[in-house]
Structures are given as structure tokens and as C-alpha cells.
Write a protein that holds these residues in place. Structure first.
Motif, PDB file in Angstrom:
ATOM      1  N   MET A  22      -8.251  -2.701  -7.098  1.00 43.67           N
ATOM      2  CA  MET A  22      -8.999  -3.595  -6.386  1.00 43.67           C
ATOM      3  C   MET A  22     -10.267  -3.111  -5.996  1.00 43.67           C
ATOM      4  SD  MET A  22      -8.175  -6.779  -7.323  1.00 43.67           S
ATOM      5  CE  MET A  22      -8.702  -7.659  -5.836  1.00 43.67           C
ATOM      6  N   ILE A  23      -9.998  -2.215  -4.923  1.00 40.91           N
ATOM      7  CA  ILE A  23     -11.017  -1.554  -4.490  1.00 40.91           C
ATOM      8  C   ILE A  23     -12.209  -0.918  -5.334  1.00 40.91           C
ATOM      9  CG2 ILE A  23     -11.889   0.165  -2.736  1.00 40.91           C
ATOM     10  CD1 ILE A  23      -9.213  -0.127  -1.377  1.00 40.91           C
ATOM     11  N   GLY A  24     -11.475  -0.452  -6.113  1.00 39.19           N
ATOM     12  CA  GLY A  24     -12.568   0.113  -7.449  1.00 39.19           C
ATOM     13  C   GLY A  24     -13.223  -0.692  -7.956  1.00 39.19           C
ATOM     14  N   SER A  25     -12.379  -2.061  -8.481  1.00 41.99           N
ATOM     15  CA  SER A  25     -13.101  -2.977  -9.365  1.00 41.99           C
ATOM     16  C   SER A  25     -14.384  -3.711  -8.288  1.00 41.99           C
ATOM     17  CB  SER A  25     -12.114  -4.067  -9.859  1.00 41.99           C
ATOM     18  OG  SER A  25     -11.241  -3.305 -10.709  1.00 41.99           O
ATOM     19  N   LEU A  26     -13.941  -4.132  -7.343  1.00 42.58           N
ATOM     20  CA  LEU A  26     -15.008  -4.643  -6.150  1.00 42.58           C
ATOM     21  C   LEU A  26     -16.167  -3.876  -5.999  1.00 42.58           C
ATOM     22  CD1 LEU A  26     -12.534  -5.942  -3.394  1.00 42.58           C
ATOM     23  CD2 LEU A  26     -13.793  -7.503  -4.979  1.00 42.58           C
ATOM     24  N   ARG A  27     -16.083  -2.619  -5.928  1.00 42.83           N
ATOM     25  CA  ARG A  27     -17.122  -1.486  -5.956  1.00 42.83           C
ATOM     26  C   ARG A  27     -17.909  -1.694  -7.236  1.00 42.83           C
ATOM     27  NH1 ARG A  27     -14.176   2.873  -2.001  1.00 42.83           N
ATOM     28  NH2 ARG A  27     -14.690   1.984  -0.205  1.00 42.83           N
ATOM     29  N   ALA A  28     -17.102  -1.425  -8.311  1.00 42.40           N
ATOM     30  CA  ALA A  28     -17.747  -1.509  -9.643  1.00 42.40           C
ATOM     31  C   ALA A  28     -18.736  -2.769  -9.878  1.00 42.40           C
ATOM     32  CB  ALA A  28     -16.771  -1.470 -10.741  1.00 42.40           C
ATOM     33  N   LEU A  29     -18.221  -3.884  -9.281  1.00 39.70           N
ATOM     34  CA  LEU A  29     -19.288  -5.165  -9.308  1.00 39.70           C
ATOM     35  C   LEU A  29     -20.251  -5.065  -8.523  1.00 39.70           C
ATOM     36  CD1 LEU A  29     -16.194  -7.680  -9.292  1.00 39.70           C
ATOM     37  CD2 LEU A  29     -17.717  -7.156 -11.305  1.00 39.70           C
ATOM     38  N   HIS A  31     -20.225  -4.525  -4.945  1.00 38.58           N
ATOM     39  CA  HIS A  31     -19.974  -4.888  -3.579  1.00 38.58           C
ATOM     40  C   HIS A  31     -19.840  -3.846  -2.607  1.00 38.58           C
ATOM     41  CE1 HIS A  31     -20.508  -9.082  -5.085  1.00 38.58           C
ATOM     42  NE2 HIS A  31     -19.453  -8.766  -6.123  1.00 38.58           N
ATOM     43  N   GLU A  32     -19.899  -3.821  -1.511  1.00 36.96           N
ATOM     44  CA  GLU A  32     -19.752  -2.826  -0.327  1.00 36.96           C
ATOM     45  C   GLU A  32     -18.197  -2.949   0.015  1.00 36.96           C
ATOM     46  OE1 GLU A  32     -22.678  -1.279   2.418  1.00 36.96           O
ATOM     47  OE2 GLU A  32     -23.732  -3.172   1.567  1.00 36.96           O
ATOM     48  N   VAL A  33     -17.328  -1.895   0.196  1.00 33.30           N
ATOM     49  CA  VAL A  33     -15.924  -2.203   0.681  1.00 33.30           C
ATOM     50  C   VAL A  33     -15.726  -1.043   1.604  1.00 33.30           C
ATOM     51  CG1 VAL A  33     -13.641  -2.416   0.080  1.00 33.30           C
ATOM     52  CG2 VAL A  33     -15.373  -3.089  -1.617  1.00 33.30           C
ATOM     53  N   ARG A  34     -15.326  -1.664   3.048  1.00 33.69           N
ATOM     54  CA  ARG A  34     -14.998  -0.674   3.824  1.00 33.69           C
ATOM     55  C   ARG A  34     -13.337  -0.825   4.115  1.00 33.69           C
ATOM     56  NH1 ARG A  34     -17.248   1.355   8.592  1.00 33.69           N
ATOM     57  NH2 ARG A  34     -19.092   1.597   7.494  1.00 33.69           N
ATOM     58  N   VAL A  35     -12.861   0.454   3.903  1.00 36.37           N
ATOM     59  CA  VAL A  35     -11.356   0.066   4.134  1.00 36.37           C
ATOM     60  C   VAL A  35     -10.782   0.426   5.220  1.00 36.37           C
ATOM     61  CG1 VAL A  35      -9.105   0.923   2.960  1.00 36.37           C
ATOM     62  CG2 VAL A  35     -11.153   0.925   1.556  1.00 36.37           C
ATOM     63  N   VAL A  36      -9.837  -0.331   5.875  1.00 31.02           N
ATOM     64  CA  VAL A  36      -9.011   0.295   7.082  1.00 31.02           C
ATOM     65  C   VAL A  36      -7.634   0.159   6.886  1.00 31.02           C
ATOM     66  CG1 VAL A  36      -8.627  -0.518   9.454  1.00 31.02           C
ATOM     67  CG2 VAL A  36     -11.055  -0.997   8.488  1.00 31.02           C
ATOM     68  N   ALA A  37      -7.105   1.494   6.897  1.00 29.23           N
ATOM     69  CA  ALA A  37      -5.741   1.622   6.719  1.00 29.23           C
ATOM     70  C   ALA A  37      -5.198   2.647   7.425  1.00 29.23           C
ATOM     71  CB  ALA A  37      -5.774   1.747   5.021  1.00 29.23           C
ATOM     72  N   PRO A  38      -3.806   2.871   7.366  1.00 30.38           N
ATOM     73  CA  PRO A  38      -3.314   4.060   7.977  1.00 30.38           C
ATOM     74  C   PRO A  38      -3.607   5.306   7.196  1.00 30.38           C
ATOM     75  CG  PRO A  38      -1.513   2.367   7.325  1.00 30.38           C
ATOM     76  CD  PRO A  38      -2.660   1.890   6.709  1.00 30.38           C
ATOM     77  N   GLY A  40      -6.704   6.063   7.078  1.00 24.51           N
ATOM     78  CA  GLY A  40      -7.945   6.003   6.298  1.00 24.51           C
ATOM     79  C   GLY A  40      -7.716   6.008   4.633  1.00 24.51           C
ATOM     80  N   GLU A  41      -8.992   5.852   4.155  1.00 21.85           N
ATOM     81  CA  GLU A  41      -9.046   5.584   2.498  1.00 21.85           C
ATOM     82  C   GLU A  41      -8.587   7.129   1.848  1.00 21.85           C
ATOM     83  OE1 GLU A  41     -11.743   3.846  -1.057  1.00 21.85           O
ATOM     84  OE2 GLU A  41     -12.532   3.913   1.101  1.00 21.85           O
ATOM     85  N   SER A  42      -7.758   7.057   0.946  1.00 19.49           N
ATOM     86  CA  SER A  42      -7.441   8.317   0.160  1.00 19.49           C
ATOM     87  C   SER A  42      -8.569   8.349  -0.484  1.00 19.49           C
ATOM     88  CB  SER A  42      -6.389   7.862  -0.597  1.00 19.49           C
ATOM     89  OG  SER A  42      -5.258   7.555  -0.034  1.00 19.49           O
ATOM     90  N   ALA A  43      -8.639   9.824  -0.702  1.00 22.87           N
ATOM     91  CA  ALA A  43      -9.906  10.365  -1.548  1.00 22.87           C
ATOM     92  C   ALA A  43      -9.409  10.100  -2.950  1.00 22.87           C
ATOM     93  CB  ALA A  43      -9.771  11.916  -1.439  1.00 22.87           C
ATOM     94  N   PRO A  44     -10.568  10.131  -3.836  1.00 22.45           N
ATOM     95  CA  PRO A  44     -10.157   9.670  -5.407  1.00 22.45           C
ATOM     96  C   PRO A  44      -9.120  10.799  -5.950  1.00 22.45           C
ATOM     97  CG  PRO A  44     -12.482   9.618  -4.829  1.00 22.45           C
ATOM     98  CD  PRO A  44     -11.886  10.284  -3.624  1.00 22.45           C
ATOM     99  N   GLU A  45      -9.209  12.086  -5.338  1.00 24.65           N
ATOM    100  CA  GLU A  45      -8.034  12.994  -6.100  1.00 24.65           C
ATOM    101  C   GLU A  45      -6.743  12.679  -5.762  1.00 24.65           C
ATOM    102  OE1 GLU A  45     -10.196  15.339  -2.852  1.00 24.65           O
ATOM    103  OE2 GLU A  45     -10.597  13.588  -4.267  1.00 24.65           O
ATOM    104  N   ALA A 375     -10.648  -9.112  -9.518  1.00 29.35           N
ATOM    105  CA  ALA A 375     -11.935  -8.842  -8.529  1.00 29.35           C
ATOM    106  C   ALA A 375     -13.106  -9.989  -8.236  1.00 29.35           C
ATOM    107  CB  ALA A 375     -12.801  -7.332  -8.563  1.00 29.35           C
ATOM    108  N   GLU A 376     -13.630 -10.389  -9.632  1.00 27.83           N
ATOM    109  CA  GLU A 376     -14.431 -11.548  -9.867  1.00 27.83           C
ATOM    110  C   GLU A 376     -13.813 -12.775  -9.242  1.00 27.83           C
ATOM    111  OE1 GLU A 376     -16.837 -10.592 -14.143  1.00 27.83           O
ATOM    112  OE2 GLU A 376     -14.990 -11.232 -14.289  1.00 27.83           O
ATOM    113  N   ARG A 377     -12.679 -12.886  -9.369  1.00 21.12           N
ATOM    114  CA  ARG A 377     -12.039 -14.018  -8.623  1.00 21.12           C
ATOM    115  C   ARG A 377     -12.184 -14.081  -7.057  1.00 21.12           C
ATOM    116  NH1 ARG A 377      -7.486 -13.098 -12.999  1.00 21.12           N
ATOM    117  NH2 ARG A 377      -7.756 -14.563 -14.385  1.00 21.12           N
ATOM    118  N   VAL A 378     -11.692 -12.995  -6.755  1.00 16.23           N
ATOM    119  CA  VAL A 378     -11.874 -12.743  -5.115  1.00 16.23           C
ATOM    120  C   VAL A 378     -13.235 -12.811  -4.625  1.00 16.23           C
ATOM    121  CG1 VAL A 378     -11.726 -11.059  -3.309  1.00 16.23           C
ATOM    122  CG2 VAL A 378      -9.927 -11.093  -5.096  1.00 16.23           C
ATOM    123  N   VAL A 379     -14.171 -12.188  -5.338  1.00 15.43           N
ATOM    124  CA  VAL A 379     -15.702 -12.420  -4.966  1.00 15.43           C
ATOM    125  C   VAL A 379     -16.115 -13.919  -4.976  1.00 15.43           C
ATOM    126  CG1 VAL A 379     -18.185 -12.131  -5.682  1.00 15.43           C
ATOM    127  CG2 VAL A 379     -16.389 -10.221  -5.596  1.00 15.43           C
TER     128      VAL A 379
END
Length: 402
Positions: A22-29, A31-38, A40-45, A375-379
Motif C-alpha cells: 500500500m505504501i509503495g502504491s501510494l508513492r507510485a501514484l 503522493h508523499e507518504v510519511r510512515v510512523v511505526a515501531p 520506523g519504516e523498513s528499508a526496501p531490502e 491505493a487509488e480508492r484510498v486517495v
């Protein structure tokens, strides 16, 4: 849009896949996404692995008294709120998107303080789920927390209509709910090898491969499939591939050994997400032997994306996506031998497997079952809420079933 994305999920299993996609798809559209999570945000790898889970969370839960663990969960809301508030000051988001978790009040607290729209993704009724499977020490507090967040969100996004009905029964108006099921990253699965190549890589060139992906638990009913493999109804070239790991693996391995199935049953153990398409590509028959009544199983969408002949129970949540004889063979889970009968029928009918596989692949486009579409629905929902039009003002998918 600027989207503040909040979750409290530590597991590296199907939950993490949902979050990452979901985060990747929102960004691909765009949009800017800031993630707050235990953590922090995981690295792509650090992509989630299929059949993995956050063992440290379960160890902590096992060691602490239930009421202590639940109070810590509730207290975490204050920690998360401070992080969210700090991120909001810097990021200036247009909306908050939160993945619901029990005792997690942070997103609602920030919504009330800043007046931002809160979109709440709900994957399970966690009070009922935990009371049934793990027990709750503070059921009244848990129910209050769940009701408060569900009723306080501007838009509630259950993954199935069945779950939506459960949420509505708790006082959330239907007009504030939009069903958004799990999806698929088509590009990820388009890179999968051809079935013959995938089988060759396994050393099963001429095999009829039955397959299951995910974190295998006792309620999945994979013991029935293994027992069927030892009967005369299973062709001699039938092989079973279980992609992933889980608490039931050791029991299933023992059962396969007792039935002298040898190399006819194979467990991959934990694999990276990038490896999953190459394994699923080898399946001739894809297995969903059992399902939680309100769930939107991630594996189901992976099977559909690769055009596999699926065997699944005829439960209402499954029937939101699958049609018997069109894109799957469905069975009555209450009927003894029904699963085994469908396996035998598919194993002996290559033309039916091909027909169902074609229907499965077509389902993705027909029902818009992609992460990009989600992601389009969410936006669209976020834009409608920002404009004061409410949930009803957002564009809806063309297919009313989802």
C-alpha cells in the motif's frame, strides 16, 4: 496528497506485505507518504518473508501476564501519539491512514486534535479474535477501545463485506464504510517463470503440483491434504509444496513421514517475497483449505494473479471473490470429504484446471484486485473527505461485489 501512514505491526508476514504494497502504491501514484511505526519504516531490502512472523512479540506476550501486556499496548498509544504529532508538525499531512490494531488510539487522538480525516484499515475484529484464540484480560477495556476507534474514524475500510457487517453491527454507519480487499502487485507476479520452468527448478518436471503459501497453522487443514496424498485418489505423480513455515509445520512433517510420502511432500521454510512467484508458478492446484470467516486471504490473490486452479471453502468472504466453476472449485467446509473430492476431481481433469486458471487470472482485472487500484480508492476517499463530501463523494469501483 501528503499521507501520514501509521501502524503498529511488527510481524514480517502477510500483514507486512499489505503495508509495504500500500505504501509503495501510494508513492507510485505520486503522493508523499510519511510512515510512523515501531522501529520506523523498513528499508526496501528488508521485505517481509512468506511464512515468517514476529517471534519476539509472541515471546513477550507469553512471558507477561495478559493484563500487563494489554496495559502496555494501551500505553503504547501515548508513545505513538507523540511520534505521530511530531511527524504531523514537520510533514503537514492532508490525512491520516491507520492500520487498525487493538488498543491503538493514537490516530484518533491526532485526528481530534488537528481535524485531519482518519481512514482506518480494518483486517480483523481483534477483540473477538483475541478473546477466542488468545484470551483477553481486559475485555471491557478492549471493547471500548475498539468501538471508540471504529466509530471515530471518518472512513472505515474493512477487507471483506463480512467484516463490514460485523463492524456495522457495532454502530459504525454503513455510509462511512468502503470494502477494500487485499490485492496483488501485478508487476511482481508478471516476472514469474513459466510453470514448466518452475517445476524444473524444483526437480519435479513431470509432477502434478499442489501448493499452499503462508504461515501454516493447524486450522488451515493441511493435514487433510497430506492424508489425501496417501490415498489412491492422488495420482502417483502428485506432489505437495508448502511455501512458508509456521507452528503446524512439525506436525505436518511427522504426518507425511508416518504416511511414507517422502519427497512427495516438501516444505520450503521461510522464503523472501521475491521468491514466492517462482514457487506459486509451479502449482497446478492452489490450496486454500480453510479460512477465517471475515478474512481476505493474501494467498488467494497470488493464486489468482498466476492463473491457478484454486480449491477453497464456500464461505461468504471467499465467495466475494471466487465463483464455483468459474475461477475455483468451492466445497462445503461442513461436508465430510468435500475437500478431498474436489482435489480428486481437479487432479484427474487437466482441461478443468486450465479453464479455472483462465477464470482466475481474469478475476484480477474484473474486480480491480491490485494494490495500485486499492491505493487509488484510498486517495479518492481522502480527497472526498478533505473536500467535505464524505465517503459517498469518492469514486467507487465499477464492480459492486467489492
Amino acid at each position: 496528497m501528503k499521507i501520514l501512514y501509521h501502524h503498529r505491526t511488527a510481524s514480517k508476514d502477510g500483514q507486512a506485505v499489505h503495508i509495504e504494497e500500500m505504501i509503495g502504491s501510494l508513492r507510485a501514484l505520486g503522493h508523499e507518504v510519511r510512515v510512523v511505526a515501531p522501529g520506523g519504516e523498513s528499508a526496501p531490502e528488508e521485505k517481509s518473508k512468506m511464512g515468517d512472523d514476529a517471534g519476539w512479540v509472541h515471546r513477550l506476550r507469553a512471558k507477561l501476564p495478559k493484563f500487563v501486556y494489554e496495559l502496555l499496548e494501551l500505553a503504547y498509544s501515548l508513545v505513538a501519539y507523540r511520534r505521530l504529532a511530531a511527524a504531523a508538525r514537520e510533514f503537514q499531512p492532508d490525512l491520516i491512514y491507520e492500520r487498525y490494531n487493538l488498543y491503538l488510539l493514537s490516530g484518533l487522538m491526532l485526528k481530534k486534535r488537528l481535524g485531519l480525516p482518519l481512514l482506518l484499515e480494518v483486517n480483523a475484529p481483534l477483540v473477538d479474535e483475541r478473546a477466542r484464540f488468545g484470551g483477553l484480560a481486559l475485555p471491557r477495556v478492549a471493547r471500548w477501545a475498539e468501538d471508540t476507534v471504529w466509530r471515530g474514524a471518518d472512513a472505515v475500510l474493512p477487507v471483506t463485506r463480512v467484516l463490514g457487517s460485523m463492524i456495522a453491527a457495532r454502530g459504525v454507519p454503513a455510509e462511512r464504510m468502503v470494502v477494500i480487499p487485499n490485492g496483488i502487485n501485478e508487476a511482481h507476479f508478471d516476472a514469474a517463470p513459466l510453470p514448466a520452468e518452475a517445476k524444473r527448478a524444483l526437480g519435479w518436471d513431470d509432477a502434478l503440483v499442489l501448493g499452499f503459501t503462508g504461515f501454516v497453522r493447524d486450522w488451515h487443514g493441511m493435514d487433510k491434504v497430506i492424508r489425501w496424498m496417501a490415498t489412491g485418489a492422488a495420482p502417483a505423480n502428485a506432489r505437495l509444496l508448502i511455501v512458508g513455515d509456521g507452528p503446524e509445520r512439525a506436525n505436518l512433517e511427522r504426518l507425511a513421514a508416518e504416511l511414507a510420502l517422502g519427497e512427495r511432500v516438501r516444505f520450503t521454510g521461510v522464503v523472501s517475497r521475491d521468491e514466492v512467484p517462482a514457487h506459486v508458478a509451479a502449482f497446478d492446484i492452489a490450496l486454500q483449505p480453510a479460512v477465517v470467516a471475515y478474512a481476505s486471504p493474501l494467498k488467494l490473490f497470488e493464486y489468482l494473479a498466476l492463473g491457478k486452479a484454486i480449491v477453497a471453502p464456500s464461505t461468504p468472504n471467499i465467495e466475494e471473490v471466487l465463483d464455483d466453476g468459474v475461477n475455483a472449485l468451492l466445497f462445503d467446509p461442513a461436508e465430510a470429504g468435500a475437500l478431498e473430492a474436489r482435489l480428486a476431481r481437479l487432479a484427474s481433469d487437466a482441461a478443468l484446471r486450465e479453464q479455472l486458471g483462465q477464470g482466475a487470472r481474469a478475476t484480477i482485472g474484473r474486480l480491480h484486485l491490485t494494490w495500485h487500484g486499492n491505493a487509488e480508492r484510498v486517495v479518492a476517499l481522502g480527497q472526498s473527505l478533505r473536500a467535505g463530501r464524505g465517503v459517498a463523494g469518492a469514486a467507487r469501483p465499477t464492480d459492486a461485489r467489492v
